[in-house]
Write a protein that holds these residues in place. Structure first.
Motif, PDB file in Angstrom:
ATOM      1  N   ALA A 435      66.400  -7.301  31.147  1.00 57.02           N
ATOM      2  CA  ALA A 435      65.377  -6.699  32.000  1.00 57.02           C
ATOM      3  C   ALA A 435      64.047  -6.699  31.266  1.00 57.02           C
ATOM      4  O   ALA A 435      63.995  -6.638  30.027  1.00 57.02           O
ATOM      5  CB  ALA A 435      65.767  -5.272  32.375  1.00 57.02           C
ATOM      6  N   TYR A 436      62.977  -6.757  32.044  1.00 58.64           N
ATOM      7  CA  TYR A 436      61.624  -6.703  31.500  1.00 58.64           C
ATOM      8  C   TYR A 436      60.909  -5.475  32.080  1.00 58.64           C
ATOM      9  O   TYR A 436      61.116  -5.115  33.241  1.00 58.64           O
ATOM     10  CB  TYR A 436      60.843  -7.953  31.861  1.00 58.64           C
ATOM     11  CG  TYR A 436      61.391  -9.227  31.244  1.00 58.64           C
ATOM     12  CD1 TYR A 436      61.069  -9.582  29.940  1.00 58.64           C
ATOM     13  CD2 TYR A 436      62.230 -10.060  31.979  1.00 58.64           C
ATOM     14  CE1 TYR A 436      61.563 -10.753  29.375  1.00 58.64           C
ATOM     15  CE2 TYR A 436      62.735 -11.228  31.423  1.00 58.64           C
ATOM     16  CZ  TYR A 436      62.399 -11.570  30.121  1.00 58.64           C
ATOM     17  OH  TYR A 436      62.898 -12.714  29.562  1.00 58.64           O
ATOM     18  N   LEU A 437      60.058  -4.875  31.261  1.00 60.61           N
ATOM     19  CA  LEU A 437      59.334  -3.667  31.648  1.00 60.61           C
ATOM     20  C   LEU A 437      57.869  -3.819  31.296  1.00 60.61           C
ATOM     21  O   LEU A 437      57.521  -4.218  30.171  1.00 60.61           O
ATOM     22  CB  LEU A 437      59.916  -2.447  30.922  1.00 60.61           C
ATOM     23  CG  LEU A 437      59.222  -1.104  31.142  1.00 60.61           C
ATOM     24  CD1 LEU A 437      59.479  -0.601  32.562  1.00 60.61           C
ATOM     25  CD2 LEU A 437      59.713  -0.068  30.127  1.00 60.61           C
ATOM     26  N   GLY A 438      56.986  -3.499  32.254  1.00 60.70           N
ATOM     27  CA  GLY A 438      55.559  -3.478  31.997  1.00 60.70           C
ATOM     28  C   GLY A 438      55.016  -2.075  32.180  1.00 60.70           C
ATOM     29  O   GLY A 438      55.322  -1.398  33.167  1.00 60.70           O
ATOM     30  N   ASN A 439      54.206  -1.619  31.226  1.00 63.64           N
ATOM     31  CA  ASN A 439      53.623  -0.279  31.299  1.00 63.64           C
ATOM     32  C   ASN A 439      52.221  -0.303  30.705  1.00 63.64           C
ATOM     33  O   ASN A 439      51.660  -1.378  30.465  1.00 63.64           O
ATOM     34  CB  ASN A 439      54.537   0.751  30.623  1.00 63.64           C
ATOM     35  CG  ASN A 439      54.861   0.411  29.172  1.00 63.64           C
ATOM     36  OD1 ASN A 439      54.032  -0.160  28.461  1.00 63.64           O
ATOM     37  ND2 ASN A 439      56.069   0.742  28.742  1.00 63.64           N
ATOM     38  N   ASP A 440      51.663   0.877  30.462  1.00 61.15           N
ATOM     39  CA  ASP A 440      50.305   0.930  29.940  1.00 61.15           C
ATOM     40  C   ASP A 440      50.188   0.352  28.537  1.00 61.15           C
ATOM     41  O   ASP A 440      49.087   0.065  28.072  1.00 61.15           O
ATOM     42  CB  ASP A 440      49.799   2.376  29.941  1.00 61.15           C
ATOM     43  CG  ASP A 440      49.209   2.782  31.277  1.00 61.15           C
ATOM     44  OD1 ASP A 440      49.453   2.068  32.267  1.00 61.15           O
ATOM     45  OD2 ASP A 440      48.519   3.816  31.333  1.00 61.15           O
ATOM     46  N   GLY A 441      51.304   0.193  27.858  1.00 58.93           N
ATOM     47  CA  GLY A 441      51.298  -0.359  26.511  1.00 58.93           C
ATOM     48  C   GLY A 441      51.625  -1.824  26.440  1.00 58.93           C
ATOM     49  O   GLY A 441      51.670  -2.389  25.351  1.00 58.93           O
ATOM     50  N   GLY A 442      51.879  -2.472  27.577  1.00 59.92           N
ATOM     51  CA  GLY A 442      52.167  -3.895  27.554  1.00 59.92           C
ATOM     52  C   GLY A 442      53.561  -4.214  28.044  1.00 59.92           C
ATOM     53  O   GLY A 442      54.070  -3.587  28.982  1.00 59.92           O
ATOM     54  N   MET A 443      54.213  -5.192  27.390  1.00 58.61           N
ATOM     55  CA  MET A 443      55.494  -5.725  27.843  1.00 58.61           C
ATOM     56  C   MET A 443      56.633  -5.411  26.869  1.00 58.61           C
ATOM     57  O   MET A 443      56.464  -5.451  25.654  1.00 58.61           O
ATOM     58  CB  MET A 443      55.393  -7.240  28.016  1.00 58.61           C
ATOM     59  CG  MET A 443      54.700  -7.657  29.292  1.00 58.61           C
ATOM     60  SD  MET A 443      55.624  -7.186  30.780  1.00 58.61           S
ATOM     61  CE  MET A 443      57.110  -8.172  30.574  1.00 58.61           C
ATOM     62  N   TYR A 444      57.810  -5.139  27.486  1.00 60.08           N
ATOM     63  CA  TYR A 444      59.035  -4.876  26.738  1.00 60.08           C
ATOM     64  C   TYR A 444      60.178  -5.673  27.361  1.00 60.08           C
ATOM     65  O   TYR A 444      60.171  -5.966  28.555  1.00 60.08           O
ATOM     66  CB  TYR A 444      59.386  -3.383  26.783  1.00 60.08           C
ATOM     67  CG  TYR A 444      58.440  -2.497  26.030  1.00 60.08           C
ATOM     68  CD1 TYR A 444      58.753  -2.008  24.769  1.00 60.08           C
ATOM     69  CD2 TYR A 444      57.206  -2.120  26.588  1.00 60.08           C
ATOM     70  CE1 TYR A 444      57.881  -1.183  24.071  1.00 60.08           C
ATOM     71  CE2 TYR A 444      56.332  -1.303  25.896  1.00 60.08           C
ATOM     72  CZ  TYR A 444      56.681  -0.831  24.635  1.00 60.08           C
ATOM     73  OH  TYR A 444      55.815  -0.022  23.953  1.00 60.08           O
ATOM     74  N   ARG A 445      61.168  -5.988  26.525  1.00 60.97           N
ATOM     75  CA  ARG A 445      62.378  -6.651  27.008  1.00 60.97           C
ATOM     76  C   ARG A 445      63.614  -5.898  26.521  1.00 60.97           C
ATOM     77  O   ARG A 445      63.666  -5.453  25.372  1.00 60.97           O
ATOM     78  CB  ARG A 445      62.446  -8.088  26.500  1.00 60.97           C
ATOM     79  CG  ARG A 445      63.595  -8.901  27.108  1.00 60.97           C
ATOM     80  CD  ARG A 445      63.745 -10.249  26.436  1.00 60.97           C
ATOM     81  NE  ARG A 445      64.439 -10.160  25.164  1.00 60.97           N
ATOM     82  CZ  ARG A 445      64.257 -10.995  24.136  1.00 60.97           C
ATOM     83  NH1 ARG A 445      63.355 -11.958  24.239  1.00 60.97           N
ATOM     84  NH2 ARG A 445      64.932 -10.862  23.031  1.00 60.97           N
ATOM     85  N   SER A 446      64.570  -5.763  27.417  1.00 57.15           N
ATOM     86  CA  SER A 446      65.870  -5.190  27.064  1.00 57.15           C
ATOM     87  C   SER A 446      66.954  -6.215  27.358  1.00 57.15           C
ATOM     88  O   SER A 446      66.971  -6.816  28.431  1.00 57.15           O
ATOM     89  CB  SER A 446      66.138  -3.915  27.864  1.00 57.15           C
ATOM     90  OG  SER A 446      67.474  -3.478  27.677  1.00 57.15           O
ATOM     91  N   ASP A 447      67.873  -6.392  26.423  1.00 51.41           N
ATOM     92  CA  ASP A 447      69.041  -7.245  26.633  1.00 51.41           C
ATOM     93  C   ASP A 447      70.314  -6.427  26.792  1.00 51.41           C
ATOM     94  O   ASP A 447      71.419  -6.980  26.777  1.00 51.41           O
ATOM     95  CB  ASP A 447      69.185  -8.231  25.472  1.00 51.41           C
ATOM     96  CG  ASP A 447      68.082  -9.281  25.463  1.00 51.41           C
ATOM     97  OD1 ASP A 447      67.750  -9.796  26.553  1.00 51.41           O
ATOM     98  OD2 ASP A 447      67.534  -9.563  24.393  1.00 51.41           O
TER      99      ASP A 447
END
Length: 800
Positions: A435-447
């Motif tokens: 999954a990918y997440l976008g927030n006020d701090g940018g981009m994150y990925r979870s596997d």
């Protein structure tokens, strides 16, 4: 204390006596660093609002509306960009050297900024596209760890949505649909399409939509594309609602018309197993100069069972009164009859969470609490839900923190390890549990399917929104900068090198000691500042409430060194404070230099000093500007303060004051807001110490001017919402400086005289440097225009 007022014309001075006020300062909040769960805005909005608008007021929006206008439209920016392009065109022909100068990206690449949507490439492994709030569209080829721009840098940079068909046709919706808190969200100019995965783009319609919040592509016929158009935040009407294209985006028609002129669409969803069934969320909202109306009778949820031709409002079990703010809505892909929804109140706090197990025929409120929802008092900032494609009970909720439920939204718990303020989450259908997440701090990925502790932050994401930047005078490769919702940051590792967090909540004013680069000052919103002798690291001495005198402090409270003595500093709320021991102790040296405080207790807290500058040639000479359009100067360190008559000035927000490097009587003031056809200036100059001021901004685009730099050899440089411009002879004619600076608002300029390096902080594309040309005709007192010599001829003699 005498306070003398001078008009443009000599002989009209009047005298007023004001007492120096020494009372307690407005409390300011010092919030955690970027990457932590708490959010600076939350600590500022926990008090009960007095009206539809609550702190933090939109700082950037307020200054752009300080001319009394009620509208901040995309059309104004389109017009200003057109004027900017005209200047650039003339610059290329007239003095090519200026236009051909190259801006070099300095950084950062490891902080990031607000991301509002994600499109995962259905055919190319590990490839995705993201929409940066004010930084365009970006592509990652390595599963979300690094990003490259695929959006023209001279186009509108504000984004709201991205989506991609299975054939790789990419759509981008410009304009951000969630309105800002302390910052700003810019409008857009329609929908764009790329048939080659972002290499080239074409605008394909909805140019008056202002903000596109979401796309939905019909899986049974990908030429059928739906767009949720949120509309102009500041103006009723326009292209609002749900639109359908049946020819791959080439043309659009409205299929869901909102019930009133202030309601737009923020969500559109297609049932993947039955594409004729669709859902939409509408939001009734309007931003006025001193009021937010972020809810009303138009806020509602809708369903269509015939592919979007007709719609019915869903009400069974849902609230039907007018106290509804922004709705979040999601469908469980693995069980499309399962729907989730939540809504806030019209003034912002979370109201309730709802679930349907029969496709929206009936809804039941779940026991989710406001604390679990983590909406603070600004639920309008979020309005998003996401459901695990494989598990209908596994739900994620946008909030200050990322909320996660494993019991079908009966309860939520916080997911750690990500930055605050969530905006988008997507699963990669090609990689299980990714999954990918976008927030006020940018981009994150979870596997690991989004569980706590399983999120990895992107390593290269150069789309940070900066308010300010400073450059060490000892070494211009050392920089510090304040970022929207990403704190104060130190870039002491050269161009492209890693940056480090050095505290603050929202990062505002950050400055470096002129002679000792290890001494750094950093400020959060509303003047909560610190002093550090460890390059911004701990230990830190607090500056702000308790150490300085003021009743009101601006979102970006000015903190500046005296260029004639680095041990002397100035800090200003509504009163100027001075330190003679490098920020350790402070003394008030002025009365209230503003109009006396807020003109609307539920609106922006007007009545603050926004800029202060000491003359490099004379430390007794100070100039001050305010948010209510006032200009002051003192020749004797505050014993007497002299005001320029307000009737002789634009009356708009004073963004910056700068003093000539060698002549204390030459100073420049810049102003926000738009002229909109009037004769209000954006840049003014005084050549007699503040007594008389002249407009020298003619020829600039009609857009806010945010910063001004005078060089010792007679050049003048300004940073605006639509670029950087340079002039000879104290203004009057302007040329574009450089051709490759992205079209994000330039919020702050810093100039390093020994190397002629100019540094620009942009709101959405990071920090850039350019070399300013060298001019041979240095003068300490320049005429407004050298007789017989135009700006073209003057600048033609300037070389690197």
């Amino acid at each position: 204390m005498k306070v003398r007022l001078f008009r443009h014309r000599p002989g009209t001075a009047v005298t007023a006596t004001l007492a120096l006020l020494a009372v307690g300062a407005l409390a300011a909040s010092n919030s955690p660093n970027r990457g932590q769960q708490a959010n600076a805005k939350e600590s500022l909005t926990t008090t009960t609002p007095t009206g539809p608008m609550e702190l933090p007021a939109e700082w950037m929006t307020s200054q752009r509306l300080s001319d009394g206008s009620r509208e901040l439209s995309a059309a104004k920016y389109v017009k200003a960009r057109g004027e900017a392009n005209g200047i650039f065109g003339r610059t290329r022909g007239a003095y090519r050297d200026l236009a051909n100068r190259k801006w070099n990206f300095f950084g950062p690449v490891d902080i990031g900024g607000r991301v509002v949507d994600i499109a995962i490439d259905p055919k190319v492994d590990d490839q995705l596209f993201i929409a940066a709030a004010s930084g365009g569209v970006w592509k990652s080829r390595d599963a979300g760890m690094t990003y490259e721009s695929v959006w023209p840098q001279d186009w509108v940079q504000s984004m709201g949505a991205v989506a991609m068909t299975s054939a790789g046709v990419l759509f981008a919706g410009t304009g951000e649909a969630q309105p800002g808190g302390g910052s700003i969200t810019f409008g857009g100019d329609g929908v764009y399409r790329s048939v080659n995965r972002g290499r080239t783009w074409q605008r394909v319609g909805l140019k008056d939509s202002h903000a596109i919040a979401r796309f939905a592509i019909d899986p049974s016929n990908e030429r059928r594309i739906f767009a949720a158009a949120a509309g102009n935040l500041f103006k009723p009407g326009g292209e609002r609602g749900v639109y359908l294209s049946e020819n791959g985006g080439s043309s659009w028609r409205r299929v869901l018309t909102p019930p009133n002129s202030t309601t737009g669409a923020t969500e559109v969803i297609i049932d993947p197993t039955n594409p004729k069934r669709m859902y939409a969320a509408l939001w009734d909202h309007l931003r006025e100069p001193h009021q937010r109306t972020y809810g009303g009778p138009g806020s509602s949820l809708w369903r269509s069972d015939d592919g979007g031709r007709t719609w019915q409002r869903m009400t069974n079990g849902l609230p039907t009164d007018a106290d509804q703010g922004r709705w979040g809505l999601a469908l469980a892909p693995g069980d499309p009859k399962r729907l989730y929804a939540y809504v806030g109140t019209a003034i912002g706090p979370f109201r309730g969470f709802y679930r349907s197990d029969d496709g929206g025929d009936n809804w039941t409120q779940t026991p989710v609490t406001a604390n679990q929802a983590s909406q603070s008092t600004f639920s309008w900032w979020f309005g998003k839900l996401w459901v695990d494609p494989k598990d209908a009970d596994h739900v994620f909720l946008a909030g200050v923190n990322l909320g996660r439920s494993t019991d079908g939204a009966q309860s939520f718990s916080s997911v750690g390890g990500v930055h605050a303020d969530q905006h988008v989450m997507r699963w990669d259908p090609k990689v299980p549990d990714r999954a990918y997440l976008g927030n006020d701090g940018g981009m994150y990925r979870s596997d690991v399917n989004g569980v706590a502790g399983g999120w990895a932050k992107a390593t290269y994401e150069p789309y940070t929104q900066f308010y300010t930047v400073d450059v060490a005078q000892t070494d211009p490769s050392l920089k510090v900068a304040g970022a929207q919702d990403n704190g104060c940051n130190r870039g002491y590792n050269g161009p492209g090198g890693p940056w480090e967090s050095i505290g603050c909540g929202d990062g505002l004013q950050v400055i470096i000691h002129p002679e000792q680069s290890n001494i750094v000052f950093g400020c959060s919103q509303y003047g909560s500042c610190y002093r550090s002798e460890n390059s911004g690291g701990t230990p830190r001495q607090t500056i702000g409430t308790g150490q300085t005198t003021s009743q009101r402090r601006n979102w970006l409270t000015p903190l500046q060194f005296d260029p004639s003595d680095p041990n002397v500093m100035y800090y200003a709320g509504n009163i100027v404070n001075r330190s003679t021991d490098n920020g350790r102790t402070w003394t008030a040296i002025s009365p209230d230099l503003t109009g006396g405080g807020p003109n609307d207790p539920s609106g922006y807290p007007w009545g603050t000093i926004t800029t202060i500058a000491a003359a490099p040639a004379d430390g007794n000479k100070l100039y001050v500007g305010t948010d209510d359009g006032r200009l002051w100067w003192t020749d004797d360190l505050g014993v007497n303060w002299n005001q320029v008559a307000p009737a002789e000035l634009p009356g708009t927000w004073v963004t910056r004051v700068a003093v000539h490097p060698t002549n204390k009587d030459i100073a420049y003031a810049t102003f926000s807001a738009f002229r909109s056809g009037s004769d209000r200036p954006h840049v003014m100059v005084t050549q007699d110490g503040g007594r008389n001021w002249t407009d020298i901004g003619r020829g600039l685009p009609d857009a806010p001017v945010n910063s001004v730099i005078p060089t010792s050899d007679g050049l003048l440089v300004v940073g605006t919402d639509v670029g950087v411009y340079i002039s000879a002879w104290n203004g009057g004619e302007w040329a574009a400086l450089g051709a490759n600076l992205p079209n994000a608002a330039v919020m702050y300029l810093r100039y390093h005289e020994p190397t002629r390096q100019l540094t620009a902080a942009t709101f959405g594309r990071g920090v850039y440097d350019v070399t300013v040309p060298r001019c041979p005709w240095a003068s300490t007192r320049l005429p407004l225009r050298k007789p017989g010599v135009g700006v073209v001829a003057a600048l033609a003699s300037c070389r690197a």
